[in-house]
Write an enzyme that holds these catalytic residues in place. Structure first.
Site, PDB file in Angstrom:
ATOM      1  N   SER A 175       0.813  -1.219   0.000  1.00 24.88           N
ATOM      2  CA  SER A 175       0.000   0.000   0.000  1.00 24.88           C
ATOM      3  C   SER A 175       0.847   1.270   0.000  1.00 24.88           C
ATOM      4  O   SER A 175       1.780   1.406   0.792  1.00 24.88           O
ATOM      5  CB  SER A 175      -0.912   0.027   1.230  1.00 24.88           C
ATOM      6  OG  SER A 175      -1.616   1.260   1.286  1.00 24.88           O
ATOM      7  N   GLU A 199      -9.684   6.006  -8.442  1.00 26.07           N
ATOM      8  CA  GLU A 199      -9.819   6.523  -7.075  1.00 26.07           C
ATOM      9  C   GLU A 199      -9.538   8.019  -7.112  1.00 26.07           C
ATOM     10  O   GLU A 199      -8.399   8.460  -6.893  1.00 26.07           O
ATOM     11  CB  GLU A 199      -8.831   5.823  -6.119  1.00 26.07           C
ATOM     12  CG  GLU A 199      -9.141   4.347  -5.902  1.00 26.07           C
ATOM     13  CD  GLU A 199      -8.376   3.752  -4.721  1.00 26.07           C
ATOM     14  OE1 GLU A 199      -7.642   4.499  -4.034  1.00 26.07           O
ATOM     15  OE2 GLU A 199      -8.525   2.546  -4.491  1.00 26.07           O
TER      16      GLU A 199
HETATM   17 ZN   LIG Z   1      -5.891   5.851  -0.747  1.00 23.36          ZN
END
Ligand SMILES: [Zn+2]
Length: 222
Positions: free
Chosen positions: A128, A186
């Protein structure tokens, strides 16, 4: 990898990075040019930034989620202030996420939805951008469409997409580039790389870090 047949193809992009002379590592998690994706895990997997700070911006989070690395925090403060001067209310909705938090988050998705679906929604631990302090999620001041596709049309998202590069940010998972980035659009997820490369990407019409820095697409885990 070509996009799935049902998807419109991403626009052709210029050949990868004759861009800038390489100044920063693409693999060091402390580098602003780090590329972490489903083919490129963080090394070490449990990396934690040494310089986490809490930016002086409006936020809806507390604890570790309110933190960013110091470079990203400074850039975020400048960007949020510029947005405010343009009448746009932007809030920090999710910042740093430690390895152990990512383990819990990802396992929660797997338990609720199964691994295949979890992998579309949450990075595996050690994969991530949020674990690096270089990335964060924004929301609109009013909270409308938070973390939903319709956020793309909210003022904070429209402003960030148009102006983020002036502060060193890119929309890391742009629309229709998931065959390259591994993630669907996103509009809330911003990633710091520096003003010069972010501006150069805009000028060249290159939308993904994978293309700009000349690494391969990462549509899914290996
Ligand atoms: Zn994010």
């Amino acid at each position: 990898m070509p996009p799935a047949p049902s998807e419109p193809a991403p626009p052709p992009s210029p050949s990868p990075s004759a861009a800038l002379p390489r100044q920063f590592s693409l693999t060091d998690p402390a580098s602003p040019w780090l590329i972490v994706n489903k083919h490129r895990p963080l090394v070490p997997a449990a990396y934690a930034p040494a310089d986490l700070v809490r930016p002086a911006v409006a936020m809806t989070v507390s604890g570790e989620s309110a933190l960013l690395n110091s470079t990203t925090a400074g850039a975020a403060e400048a960007m949020f202030a510029a947005a405010a001067r343009d009448g746009v209310s932007m809030v920090l909705a999710s910042g740093y996420r430690s390895y152990s938090t990512q383990v819990a988050t990802y396992n929660g998705y797997v338990a609720a939805r199964g691994q295949a679906d979890a992998d579309t929604a949450s990075a595996r631990p050690g994969y991530s951008e949020h674990q690096t302090g270089w990335a964060f999620d924004i929301a609109d001041g009013g909270g409308v469409c938070g973390f939903q596709p319709c956020f793309a049309d909210q003022p904070a998202a429209v402003w960030a997409k148009a102006n983020g590069h002036r502060f060193g940010f890119v929309v890391r998972y742009p629309w229709m580039f998931h065959p390259i980035t591994g993630y669907y659009y996103e509009p809330w997820h911003l990633r710091y790389i520096g003003v010069e490369p972010a501006t150069d990407m805009v000028n060249r019409g290159i939308f993904t870090l994978e293309e700009y820095f000349g690494v391969g697409p990462a549509p899914g885990y290996l």
